[in-house]
Write an enzyme that holds these catalytic residues in place. Structure first.
Site, short mmCIF file in Angstrom:
data_model
loop_
_atom_site.label_atom_id
_atom_site.label_comp_id
_atom_site.label_asym_id
_atom_site.label_seq_id
_atom_site.Cartn_x
_atom_site.Cartn_y
_atom_site.Cartn_z
N PRO A 183 0.21 3.76 11.41
CG PRO A 183 -2.01 3.58 10.69
CD PRO A 183 -0.82 4.52 10.71
CB CYS A 184 1.75 0.75 7.80
SG CYS A 184 3.44 1.21 8.13
NE ARG A 185 6.96 -3.24 10.28
CZ ARG A 185 7.99 -3.43 11.10
NH1 ARG A 185 8.71 -2.43 11.54
NH2 ARG A 185 8.31 -4.64 11.48
#
Length: 169
Positions: free
Chosen positions: A123-125
């Site tokens: 989910p980092c981006r």
């Protein structure tokens, strides 16, 4: 727009479920309890791998407390019930992608509600991707599934975007 609160996630997940029910699709809302973030969307389907093997896939759209975005978890099982490991999952769902990208895109981690290992799209981006979508989405859960789902053969009917329910404000 991009990151969201738990309350927004829950509201938009329920709106998404309404659209699914109108379209006769088989999404469900799973609720462990009323605590944050113990509710998620669930969908199951059978897909054919590149080798022709039938794979059962269960998808969960969960709220990530850390990233404040929807997150896609899934498990893929062969017809004998055995679970696909990360390499088999990569070859089944993302064979065109470079192997070097594997751990930046796909990760195995504990499901935040079920506390069992699942595959997840990192989910980092996600917040950045949802912000870049252009005109702010009225339902970020729907937008998220539309953008991220195809990466793992989770494709929504076009009717999701045409539904009057998808234009909640």
């Amino acid at each position: 727009m991009g990151d969201m609160s738990w309350k927004d996630f829950l509201t938009q997940a329920k709106q998404f479920l309404d659209i699914s029910q109108q379209l006769g699709d088989s999404w469900m809302l799973q609720e462990k309890d009323s605590n944050e973030p113990n509710t998620f969307l669930k969908f199951s389907q059978k897909i054919k791998s590149k080798s022709g093997e039938l794979i059962n896939v269960e998808y969960h759209v969960v709220y990530s407390v850390s990233y404040q975005v929807p997150m896609l978890f899934f498990q893929a099982h062969r017809s004998d019930g055995s679970l696909l490991d990360i390499d088999a999952t990569w070859h089944c769902f993302m064979p065109e992608s470079k192997a070097g990208d594997l751990y930046q895109i796909l990760t195995q981690m504990d499901h935040p509600v079920l506390f069992k290992p699942f595959m997840a799209l990192h989910p980092c981006r996600t917040a950045e991707v949802l912000k870049q979508f252009g005109q702010p989405s009225n339902n970020q859960v729907l937008t998220f599934i539309s953008l991220y789902g195809p990466q793992v053969q989770l494709n929504l009917q076009n009717a999701y975007g045409l539904s009057s329910q998808s234009s909640y404000t």
